[in-house]
Each structure stands twice: as C-alpha cells, then as structure tokens.
Scaffold this motif. Structure first.
Motif, PDB file in Angstrom:
ATOM      1  N   GLN A 159       5.172   5.184   5.662  1.00 25.64           N
ATOM      2  CA  GLN A 159       5.197   4.971   4.260  1.00 25.64           C
ATOM      3  C   GLN A 159       3.940   4.584   3.937  1.00 25.64           C
ATOM      4  OE1 GLN A 159       8.269   5.663   2.721  1.00 25.64           O
ATOM      5  NE2 GLN A 159       8.742   6.217   4.838  1.00 25.64           N
ATOM      6  N   ILE A 160       3.430   5.162   2.655  1.00 29.04           N
ATOM      7  CA  ILE A 160       1.961   4.662   2.089  1.00 29.04           C
ATOM      8  C   ILE A 160       1.941   3.163   2.073  1.00 29.04           C
ATOM      9  CG2 ILE A 160       0.434   4.955   0.122  1.00 29.04           C
ATOM     10  CD1 ILE A 160       1.758   7.983  -0.048  1.00 29.04           C
ATOM     11  N   ALA A 161       0.757   2.516   2.683  1.00 26.22           N
ATOM     12  CA  ALA A 161       0.789   1.444   2.610  1.00 26.22           C
ATOM     13  C   ALA A 161      -0.486   0.698   1.677  1.00 26.22           C
ATOM     14  CB  ALA A 161       0.738   0.833   3.956  1.00 26.22           C
ATOM     15  N   MET A 162      -1.613   0.521   2.530  1.00 27.05           N
ATOM     16  CA  MET A 162      -2.860   0.338   1.749  1.00 27.05           C
ATOM     17  C   MET A 162      -3.859   1.077   2.065  1.00 27.05           C
ATOM     18  SD  MET A 162      -2.477  -3.779   2.880  1.00 27.05           S
ATOM     19  CE  MET A 162      -3.885  -4.365   2.222  1.00 27.05           C
ATOM     20  N   PRO A 163      -4.822   0.886   1.277  1.00 27.90           N
ATOM     21  CA  PRO A 163      -6.250   1.945   1.616  1.00 27.90           C
ATOM     22  C   PRO A 163      -6.657   1.652   2.843  1.00 27.90           C
ATOM     23  CG  PRO A 163      -6.458   0.717  -0.542  1.00 27.90           C
ATOM     24  CD  PRO A 163      -5.282   0.094   0.199  1.00 27.90           C
ATOM     25  N   SER A 164      -6.972   2.486   3.703  1.00 29.34           N
ATOM     26  CA  SER A 164      -7.818   2.529   4.915  1.00 29.34           C
ATOM     27  C   SER A 164      -9.094   3.636   4.763  1.00 29.34           C
ATOM     28  CB  SER A 164      -7.044   3.098   6.128  1.00 29.34           C
ATOM     29  OG  SER A 164      -7.703   3.271   7.359  1.00 29.34           O
ATOM     30  N   SER A 165      -9.709   3.747   5.939  1.00 28.45           N
ATOM     31  CA  SER A 165     -11.018   4.791   5.700  1.00 28.45           C
ATOM     32  C   SER A 165     -11.306   5.240   7.051  1.00 28.45           C
ATOM     33  CB  SER A 165     -12.125   4.078   5.294  1.00 28.45           C
ATOM     34  OG  SER A 165     -12.639   3.076   6.302  1.00 28.45           O
ATOM     35  N   LEU A 366      -1.165   2.910  -3.139  1.00 29.06           N
ATOM     36  CA  LEU A 366      -1.974   2.262  -2.158  1.00 29.06           C
ATOM     37  C   LEU A 366      -2.680   1.079  -2.551  1.00 29.06           C
ATOM     38  CD1 LEU A 366      -3.951   5.262  -0.564  1.00 29.06           C
ATOM     39  CD2 LEU A 366      -2.096   3.748   0.743  1.00 29.06           C
ATOM     40  N   PHE A 367      -3.122   1.178  -3.855  1.00 29.00           N
ATOM     41  CA  PHE A 367      -3.902   0.052  -4.616  1.00 29.00           C
ATOM     42  C   PHE A 367      -3.085  -0.998  -5.096  1.00 29.00           C
ATOM     43  CE2 PHE A 367      -5.944   3.940  -4.390  1.00 29.00           C
ATOM     44  CZ  PHE A 367      -7.511   3.628  -3.854  1.00 29.00           C
ATOM     45  N   THR A 368      -1.741  -1.220  -4.748  1.00 26.62           N
ATOM     46  CA  THR A 368      -0.778  -2.400  -5.217  1.00 26.62           C
ATOM     47  C   THR A 368      -1.506  -3.673  -4.723  1.00 26.62           C
ATOM     48  OG1 THR A 368       0.923  -2.254  -3.649  1.00 26.62           O
ATOM     49  CG2 THR A 368       1.007  -1.000  -5.768  1.00 26.62           C
ATOM     50  N   VAL A 369      -1.640  -3.678  -3.471  1.00 27.11           N
ATOM     51  CA  VAL A 369      -1.900  -4.999  -2.889  1.00 27.11           C
ATOM     52  C   VAL A 369      -3.511  -5.350  -3.446  1.00 27.11           C
ATOM     53  CG1 VAL A 369      -2.647  -6.314  -0.568  1.00 27.11           C
ATOM     54  CG2 VAL A 369      -0.651  -4.674  -0.745  1.00 27.11           C
TER      55      VAL A 369
END
Length: 432
Positions: A159-165, A366-369
């Motif tokens: 599930q879409i969680a947090m930004p990565s790179s 992704l940007f909620t956190v």
C-alpha cells in the motif's frame, strides 16, 4: 585401462562403476589446477622429510608444471576409465616419468587430496564472487547518487505509505550486499584452512610437515585436528552455499522489485527495447524476461543450502561417498551466481528512471506523515496533528504540501553513501 589408485587386482562391475563415478570426471576438470597446486606443495614437503630425493623432487616438479601448463592451455582431459582428477595426474606422471610418479601419493589419501582441491577452489571462487558483488555494489551506489533527488513511492503491505527515492532504493540494495559480503568472508575463512596431511581422516605415520604445506599453499591456518579436517568436507560447501544464497536473496528481491516497477501499473523504470522480450500474440508487450529469469535463478540458488543440508544430515564421523555429490550442487551454482551478478550489473547500467512519478494525484497520500510531522514541529501535539490530517483524508479534503525534509543518517536527504562504501571497503579487506 589403467589401474585405479585403490587397485587390488580386480575390477568392479561396470554398472557399479558408472553409477558411483557419475559425472565426476567432468566436474573434476574444474579442480585440475588445484590438484596440481596441492601436489607441488606436498612433494616439496616430502623431500624435506626424506621421502623423496632432491633429484626426484626436481623431476616430479617439472612433470607437474608441465601438466599445469596443459591445464591452463585447455589440453588436459580425464581419460575414459580414469576415476578422477587425482588418478589422471598420477597416471600422466607415471607414464612420463616412470615409477617415481607413483611417489606423489605418499602420506596422502584421496580424501585429503579432494579436500585440498575443494578448499583451494572455494577460496578462489568466493573471492571472485566477492569481486562481482563489489562491482554490483559500486553500480548501485553510483545510481543511488545519480538519482538521489528523484522521489518515488514507498510501500508497506504493498500500500502507498511514505515518500521514498531512487537514491534510497538503489542504496538499500547496495548496503544489503555489504551484509551478504560478510557471509562470503566467513565462508572464505572456513575454506582457507589446510586439510592436507589429514589423509583419510586419521592422520599418517609419516612425519609430515603440515605447517610447511600450509605456508606453501598460502592457507591462512591449518585444520589441526585430522578428524575435524575431514569433517570440514560438506561444512565448507554448506558455508559457501549459505553465503551464495544470501547474495542471491538480495539480487532476487531486487529483480522482483524491477519486475513490478517496469509494469504499466507502476511505470517507475524502463529498459531499452533490445533488453526486453515480446509476446507471440500481443504486439505491445515489452517483457522484463531477464529480471524474471534472474528471480528464478536466485530462488534456485537459495535452495542450495537446504539441498546440501539434507545430503549431509546425520552422517556419522568420517568420509562417506555421497559427499562427492556436493560437487554436482556447488560447481554449477558458483557459475550461476557469477553469471547472474554480471547480468544484474549490465541491466542496471541500461536502466532509466521516471523522474515524474509523484505528479500523479494517486500518490498524494504519501505525504500525510510529512504533514503530521510538520504540524508537530509547529507545536501541535502529535496525536492531535495525526487526527487533523486523518480527518482531512476521511473527508476528502486533504491537500499535500509535497515537501520532504529528511536529514537524519540514512534518510532521503542524507544517504550516507560514503559511510556505506567504507563498510564495504572494510569487509573486502578480509580477502587480502
């Protein structure tokens, strides 16, 4: 047909011989250079304890070096009816030099001969695998730095969680290879011990100088206890198999990621057309077959330790003939892993990344956190900030700031590439 090393005046049943020898002749060709290397050290030692004269040593040394040249030039073969590489080398010496050729076996058994060969083989193979791992590591680190500013989605539970790179993603596999390399060094140290002189596992009444052969063969230590030396048959191979499986697990997982990332549902990366394959009925297909095959090969390599463990389970002390089957498992696996590592490096060199992934609104969450943490840094209690952002999501009112501020070690903004490289450098030094 030439007699066998254990010849006592009779020949075994033909079916028995074919079944027990199997394809050992073909596999033993990979051990030929090491068998000669071990024999050169052994006869040098035999001369110092009076079992060979200086002239005999010179004659045998010249004979063995000639065989070594033939091996390097690809002119060495194990003849029909000859059981193994040890027998072939001794046969050639005896044909060419007469009875002095038979003296190279004094103080040895085929058991410690094959152990020496295998340990020298493993020592070289593991060092070469380590070099291939280092090449892939360098590629991953270079890509990590090249794409460190390119954001991509991070997932938990798919599930879409947090930004990565891409910097984080490439760098993660680079650092994971450092851990795998530690297992390779452990296996290398286990292999890098001298079993020569253990004979059939109970030593010899000849006054062998095992410290001398350890030095001549550049082993870092002895397998002192002769029973322990023979018990290392299987243990050395299993250690190598576990290390190789660890590398394969990392590469296989990366291949799985790339199969997902190349699909249209993700669209994170792509390959040149010539590095993909098509479908027989769907003209639009550009399949990541290399990564799929890579995933399968890596999964098969991960089965190797279990296959070896079952082969060796509950064997009592001493040599047992089924141990020769370990070569059937190990030799193709070292080739397979090196081939896979080289292919992974080649494919990554031609991989391109999508720099605009997060422009799609489906990645807004992704940007909620990031936004919860931004509110907390402004003084809002964390649980209250969490509630505010969560309610905005539930009401369909959430609008991301799309700002990422990660500065701690190992995060998006601080990849610690140099520190990870130093970890790898320290591990690689163990192979010196």
């Amino acid at each position: 047909m030439a007699g066998k090393l254990w010849d006592k005046g009779f020949e075994p049943d033909k079916m028995i011989e074919e079944y027990t020898v199997g394809n050992d002749r073909e596999l033993d060709l990979r051990l030929a250079r090491y068998d000669v290397e071990g024999s050169l050290a052994h006869i040098t030692m035999l001369e110092t304890i009076g079992l060979l004269t200086a002239d005999e040593l010179q004659t045998l040394t010249e004979g063995l070096r000639q065989i070594a040249t033939e091996i390097e030039e690809g002119n060495f073969e194990i003849e029909e009816g000859i059981e193994d590489v040890h027998s072939q080398v001794e046969l050639l010496l005896t044909r060419r030099l007469g009875d002095v050729g038979k003296k190279i076996h004094s103080g040895r058994s085929r058991n410690d001969q094959v152990l020496v060969d295998l340990k020298l083989f493993l020592r070289d193979e593991l060092r070469q695998i380590a070099g291939d791992v280092r090449t892939l590591f360098d590629r991953l680190q270079a890509l990590s730095e090249q794409h460190k500013e390119v954001l991509m989605p991070g997932y938990t539970h798919l599930q879409i969680a947090m930004p990565s790179s891409f910097g984080l993603w490439f760098g993660a596999y680079a650092e994971t290879l450092v851990d795998d390399m530690r297992m390779l060094t452990a296996a290398w140290h286990i292999a890098n011990q001298n079993p020569l002189g253990s004979a059939a596992g109970y030593g010899s009444s000849f006054p062998l100088d095992r410290t001398m052969t350890t030095r001549l063969l550049h082993f870092e230590d002895l397998h002192y206890n002769v029973v322990a030396a023979q018990m290392s048959r299987g243990k050395s191979e299993r250690a190598a198999a576990n290390a190789m499986a660890a590398v394969a697990a990392t590469v296989g997982r990366m291949a799985m990621d790339l199969c997902l990332f190349m699909s249209q549902n993700f669209g994170f990366v792509k390959l040149p057309d010539e590095l993909t394959t098509g479908s027989s009925i769907m003209p639009h297909k550009k399949n990541p077959d290399v990564f799929e095959i890579m995933r399968g090969r890596c999964n098969r390599l991960q089965a190797l330790p279990n296959e070896m463990a079952l082969m060796l389970t509950n064997l009592p002390v001493g040599y047992h003939r089924e141990m020769q089957l370990l070569k059937d498992m190990l030799f193709p696996a070292t080739t397979e892993l090196r081939r896979t590592l080289n292919m992974a490096d080649y494919m990554l060199a031609n991989l391109s990344v999508n720099e605009h992934i997060l422009e799609d609104s489906k990645y807004d969450y992704l940007f909620t956190v990031e936004d919860v943490n931004r509110l907390a840094l402004q003084g809002v209690p964390f649980r209250e900030a969490y509630r505010q952002v969560g309610m905005a999501v539930q009401r369909g009112e959430y609008c991301p700031t799309r700002e990422v501020h990660h500065t701690h070690e190992g995060s998006i903004g601080n990849l610690c590439t140099a520190e990870i490289r130093r970890k790898m450098d320290r591990v690689m030094e163990e192979f010196e």
